[in-house]
Design a protein around this motif. Structure first.
Motif, mmCIF file in Angstrom:
data_model
loop_
_atom_site.group_PDB
_atom_site.id
_atom_site.type_symbol
_atom_site.label_atom_id
_atom_site.label_comp_id
_atom_site.label_asym_id
_atom_site.label_seq_id
_atom_site.Cartn_x
_atom_site.Cartn_y
_atom_site.Cartn_z
ATOM 1 N N LEU A 1 0.823 -1.210 0.000
ATOM 2 C CA LEU A 1 0.000 0.000 0.000
ATOM 3 C C LEU A 1 0.863 1.269 0.000
ATOM 4 N N GLU A 2 2.093 1.127 0.473
ATOM 5 C CA GLU A 2 3.137 2.159 0.408
ATOM 6 C C GLU A 2 2.895 3.403 1.259
ATOM 7 N N ARG A 3 1.703 3.944 1.210
ATOM 8 C CA ARG A 3 1.459 5.130 2.042
ATOM 9 C C ARG A 3 0.100 4.974 2.717
ATOM 10 N N TYR A 4 0.136 4.733 4.003
ATOM 11 C CA TYR A 4 -1.085 4.481 4.778
ATOM 12 C C TYR A 4 -1.192 5.479 5.900
ATOM 13 N N PHE A 5 -2.423 5.857 6.235
ATOM 14 C CA PHE A 5 -2.632 6.535 7.522
ATOM 15 C C PHE A 5 -3.979 6.145 8.076
ATOM 16 N N GLN A 6 -4.160 6.460 9.354
ATOM 17 C CA GLN A 6 -5.424 6.182 10.012
ATOM 18 C C GLN A 6 -5.531 7.098 11.225
ATOM 19 N N ILE A 7 -6.724 7.628 11.445
ATOM 20 C CA ILE A 7 -6.995 8.310 12.713
ATOM 21 C C ILE A 7 -7.430 7.196 13.646
ATOM 22 N N ALA A 8 -6.488 6.679 14.396
ATOM 23 C CA ALA A 8 -6.664 5.375 15.031
ATOM 24 C C ALA A 8 -6.899 5.499 16.533
ATOM 25 N N ARG A 9 -7.935 4.821 17.010
ATOM 26 C CA ARG A 9 -8.151 4.747 18.443
ATOM 27 C C ARG A 9 -7.220 3.696 19.031
ATOM 28 N N CYS A 10 -6.571 4.053 20.129
ATOM 29 C CA CYS A 10 -5.630 3.154 20.790
ATOM 30 C C CYS A 10 -6.036 2.970 22.238
ATOM 31 N N PHE A 11 -5.704 1.820 22.786
ATOM 32 C CA PHE A 11 -6.152 1.470 24.134
ATOM 33 C C PHE A 11 -4.980 0.967 24.960
ATOM 34 N N ARG A 12 -4.770 1.529 26.129
ATOM 35 C CA ARG A 12 -3.712 1.046 27.006
ATOM 36 C C ARG A 12 -4.226 1.015 28.436
ATOM 37 N N ASP A 13 -4.127 -0.130 29.040
ATOM 38 C CA ASP A 13 -4.652 -0.294 30.395
ATOM 39 C C ASP A 13 -3.562 0.053 31.406
ATOM 40 N N GLU A 14 -3.206 1.325 31.439
ATOM 41 C CA GLU A 14 -2.202 1.800 32.389
ATOM 42 C C GLU A 14 -2.785 2.974 33.160
ATOM 43 N N ASP A 15 -2.083 3.401 34.199
ATOM 44 C CA ASP A 15 -2.627 4.474 35.021
ATOM 45 C C ASP A 15 -2.592 5.808 34.286
ATOM 46 N N GLN A 16 -3.539 6.679 34.654
ATOM 47 C CA GLN A 16 -3.783 7.899 33.873
ATOM 48 C C GLN A 16 -2.906 9.059 34.349
ATOM 49 N N ARG A 17 -2.785 10.016 33.472
ATOM 50 C CA ARG A 17 -2.158 11.296 33.799
ATOM 51 C C ARG A 17 -2.968 12.380 33.109
ATOM 52 N N ALA A 18 -2.549 13.633 33.315
ATOM 53 C CA ALA A 18 -3.268 14.726 32.658
ATOM 54 C C ALA A 18 -3.228 14.573 31.137
ATOM 55 N N ASP A 19 -2.177 13.942 30.617
ATOM 56 C CA ASP A 19 -2.066 13.786 29.166
ATOM 57 C C ASP A 19 -2.209 12.326 28.721
ATOM 58 N N ARG A 20 -2.829 11.518 29.583
ATOM 59 C CA ARG A 20 -3.009 10.096 29.239
ATOM 60 C C ARG A 20 -4.387 9.612 29.628
ATOM 61 N N GLN A 21 -5.083 9.014 28.673
ATOM 62 C CA GLN A 21 -6.387 8.410 28.902
ATOM 63 C C GLN A 21 -6.313 6.954 28.461
ATOM 64 N N PRO A 22 -7.201 6.108 28.995
ATOM 65 C CA PRO A 22 -7.145 4.688 28.608
ATOM 66 C C PRO A 22 -7.398 4.467 27.118
ATOM 67 N N GLU A 23 -8.223 5.298 26.527
ATOM 68 C CA GLU A 23 -8.315 5.250 25.064
ATOM 69 C C GLU A 23 -8.028 6.639 24.528
ATOM 70 N N PHE A 24 -7.272 6.668 23.469
ATOM 71 C CA PHE A 24 -6.854 7.941 22.911
ATOM 72 C C PHE A 24 -6.683 7.762 21.411
ATOM 73 N N THR A 25 -6.384 8.845 20.720
ATOM 74 C CA THR A 25 -6.368 8.809 19.255
ATOM 75 C C THR A 25 -5.005 9.200 18.729
ATOM 76 N N GLN A 26 -4.511 8.394 17.824
ATOM 77 C CA GLN A 26 -3.243 8.698 17.178
ATOM 78 C C GLN A 26 -3.462 8.884 15.681
ATOM 79 N N LEU A 27 -2.678 9.796 15.115
ATOM 80 C CA LEU A 27 -2.520 9.769 13.668
ATOM 81 C C LEU A 27 -1.457 8.717 13.394
ATOM 82 N N ASP A 28 -1.899 7.567 12.921
ATOM 83 C CA ASP A 28 -0.983 6.472 12.674
ATOM 84 C C ASP A 28 -0.617 6.513 11.195
ATOM 85 N N LEU A 29 0.669 6.602 10.890
ATOM 86 C CA LEU A 29 1.003 6.603 9.463
ATOM 87 C C LEU A 29 2.271 5.806 9.194
ATOM 88 N N GLU A 30 2.334 5.276 7.997
ATOM 89 C CA GLU A 30 3.450 4.413 7.635
ATOM 90 C C GLU A 30 3.740 4.569 6.143
#
Length: 596
Positions: free
Chosen positions: A210-239
């Motif tokens: 596909l050579e050039r991919y992106f996604q506005i991707a929801r990500c999930f991490r079961d770790e403790d929270q901070r002001a800049d960390r939520q259990p689910e968050f959104t990344q611009l994932d690109l490759e």
RNA sequence: GGGGGCGUGGUGUAGUGGUUUAACAUAAUGGCCUGUCAAGCCAUAGAUCGCGGGUUCGAGUCCCGUCGCUCCCGCCA
């Protein structure tokens, strides 16, 4: 449509027009005979006048109105006389004289003030998030977020990227953050995991050509929270395929630069192109791998001047592989003594054995006020002042400790001092790249090396030979983009050959069998002509948070969770029925207390 | 897992160093009022101070525990 115009668009040129508006009552001002209602919708506020001589029925309806009632009004636009224009409203040059009014829905007294800027209790805001989101601040943030994502989509589309969705139900792998897992009904005892990021999937898309991919991707991490960390968050994932580090960095930098100039033109980019620091430089100069470069106050290494010092704290630290470094706080010398003691306490809480403070009272001749200056020779005092370019009135804060401690403590003190001296301008974005991260770090707990970035990151070619002999020395083809002290995104050039990937797995202590069981699909894919590839994954929430001048990412998410990962509005997570558990072949094993 | 902060009418706060009717603003309810835009004026109602226990003659205030929200450390490939 129940409205012909929004509440933000009428202007004096609409004078005389028959319009219908619909929205929420932001405020009502009842003068008995004359009633003014500020009608609000997403686009703005328009004043509606209810005059009994124009329409007794509409006036009667208006007398029923309270804040947040949903109202539809038909009426006539009219210009306001000059002295009645409200310059604080976009629509302040006009008002709508109501002819007909219909209450579409009354409202209980709201538990939050929509129409004023007060800091309500956060649990209340989250419980009634749908009301909280009516506030202009929140609507502004959500709209900004939309604009950011829309710009990203257009920008990448224009550069031949395609947006591809990857599954949310994937395979759990032990590396990295704790997974959220989802039980399978049809496969008793087996579980899906929610993606921490679509990392492997996007790499497989590169194998697919596909050579050039992106996604506005929801990500999930079961770790403790901070002001800049939520259990689910959104990344611009690109490759991207057939790229090196420079290509990904340039693309990302162009995206951010144009994005900010377009979406938040009021922001100033501190420096373009973004400055680049190696990981080692960032740690040495800022004491952090995500430095806030909006201000200087760099860490100065005093070690060379002090190796032969009579002062045992310095000499002892240096002879045992430690460092002596300091920061210069301009004007800090005039602070009261008690504050220096507080800084010492702060340094100790951050892990330092102590903190040495010096007030520069003169530079020619050298005059220092400090608990330790009697231990330092004239020449040493001279060297410290010169190397730190200190001037009378400055405060010098010096730490002598192991390099990691020095970096951590001085890095934190630097940030505190920067805040205290008001050196952090919210309208400036200090972007930078941090490159040449170590590939591996020793994990004390696990008794093995683990990947600093992730185990798919390629090593610098010149360091690869040391992967087995001296793993800690190997640097990665990795890069983080940071801004104002936040890690905005990280990426790397990936391994694309099976043998190299197996070497990496071995280096982090995976047996060939474990590697095969957990990552066999990837290893196999690399045998079928995987192209060189690399990418990056900037965090959308953190970026929008910075652009919106918000202190935490909850303010730029529609329905965030609390620090305990609870959704206060829906009360998730919640118990499920016995029937659901039975279908999933799950038996609970709870402490008696924990059954709530 | 650990450390810090906060919790008082619907909402935001004051009170807190031991004692009486827990104060103010705003929202709410009723009334007056034709030009306001945080409208104004008058009146009314509303909190046993997160919850539980303790100390005391007496606790919003002190102590212990607990719950909730939050910030930080650990954790976050």
């Amino acid at each position: 449509m129940l409205k012909t115009h929004t509440c933000g668009e009428l202007r004096p040129t609409d004078d005389g027009r028959q319009v219908t508006l619909a929205g929420w009552v932001d405020r009502r001002r009842d003068h008995g005979n004359l009633i003014f209602v500020d009608l609000r919708d997403r686009w703005g506020i328009t004043q509606v006048v209810f005059d009994p001589s124009a329409s007794p029925e509409a006036h009667e309806a208006a007398s029923q109105l309270r804040n947040e009632y949903v109202l539809q009004v038909r009426g006539t636009v009219r210009c306001r006389p000059e002295e009645m224009v409200n310059p604080t409203l976009d629509t302040g040059g006009v008002e709508v004289l109501a002819i007909e009014a219909q209450i579409l829905n009354p409202a209980k007294t709201p538990v939050l003030y929509i129409n004023r800027d007060v800091e309500e209790d956060e649990s209340l805001r989250l419980r009634y998030r749908y009301l909280d989101l009516r506030k202009p601040r929140m609507q502004r943030n959500l709209i900004l977020r939309h604009e950011v994502v829309r710009f990203i989509r257009n920008y990448l589309h224009d550069r031949d990227f395609i947006e591809i969705e990857t599954p949310i139900l994937i395979k759990s792998t032990p590396e990295g953050a704790r997974d959220y897992i989802v039980p399978s009904r049809v496969h008793p005892g087996r579980f899906y995991a929610l993606p921490q990021s679509p990392q492997q999937l996007k790499q497989l898309l590169m194998v697919s050509g596909l050579e050039r991919y992106f996604q506005i991707a929801r990500c999930f991490r079961d770790e403790d929270q901070r002001a800049d960390r939520q259990p689910e968050f959104t990344q611009l994932d690109l490759e991207m395929s057939f790229v090196d580090r420079q290509d990904v960095i340039q693309l990302t930098e162009g995206l951010f630069t144009e994005l900010i100039q377009t979406v938040t033109p009021e922001k100033r980019l501190l420096q373009t192109p973004f400055p680049r620091f190696t990981h080692a430089e960032a740690m040495a100069l800022y004491g952090s791998d995500k430095p806030d470069i909006r201000f200087g106050m760099l860490l100065t290494d005093l070690s060379p001047d002090l190796t032969d010092s009579e002062f045992r704290v310095f000499a002892g630290t240096l002879s045992s592989g430690g460092q002596v470094k300091g920061i210069r706080v301009p004007g800090g010398g005039s602070w009261p003594r008690s504050q220096f003691d507080e800084l010492v306490t702060t340094a100790q809480e951050l892990g330092a054995k102590g903190l040495i403070w010096m007030v520069v009272e003169g530079t020619s001749p050298i005059a220092l006020r400090s608990p330790v200056n009697k231990f330092l020779s004239e020449a040493e005092q001279q060297a410290i002042v010169e190397r730190m370019q200190a001037e009378p009135g400055d405060l010098l804060l010096i730490i002598a400790d192991a390099p990691a401690v020095v970096a951590e403590v001085l890095g934190q003190l630097r940030l505190q001092m920067g805040r205290r001296l008001n050196l952090l301008d919210d309208d400036v974005l200090g972007f930078a790249w941090i490159v040449d991260f170590p590939l591996l770090e020793w994990d004390e707990e696990e008794g093995r090396y683990s990947a600093v970035h992730h185990p798919f990151t390629a090593a610098l070619d010149e360091d690869l030979p040391y992967l087995e002999s001296d793993p800690a020395r190997v640097r990665a083809k990795a890069y983080d983009v940071v801004a104002n002290g936040y890690e905005i995104g990280g990426g790397s050039i990936r391994i694309h050959r099976r043998d190299e990937q197996q070497r990496m797995f071995r280096a982090i202590g995976l047996t060939p069998e474990e590697a095969e069981a957990q990552f066999g699909h990837l290893l196999q894919a690399f045998e079928f002509g995987a192209p060189p590839h690399g990418g990056i994954a900037p965090g959308i929430d953190r970026l929008v948070m910075l652009l919106a001048n918000e202190p935490n990412i909850r303010e730029v998410m529609a329905f965030p969770k609390t620090q305990n990962a609870v959704d206060l509005m829906t009360q998730a997570p919640s118990p499920v029925s016995e029937k659901q558990l039975r279908e999933l072949h799950i038996k609970l094993d709870l402490e008696p207390q924990a059954t709530r």
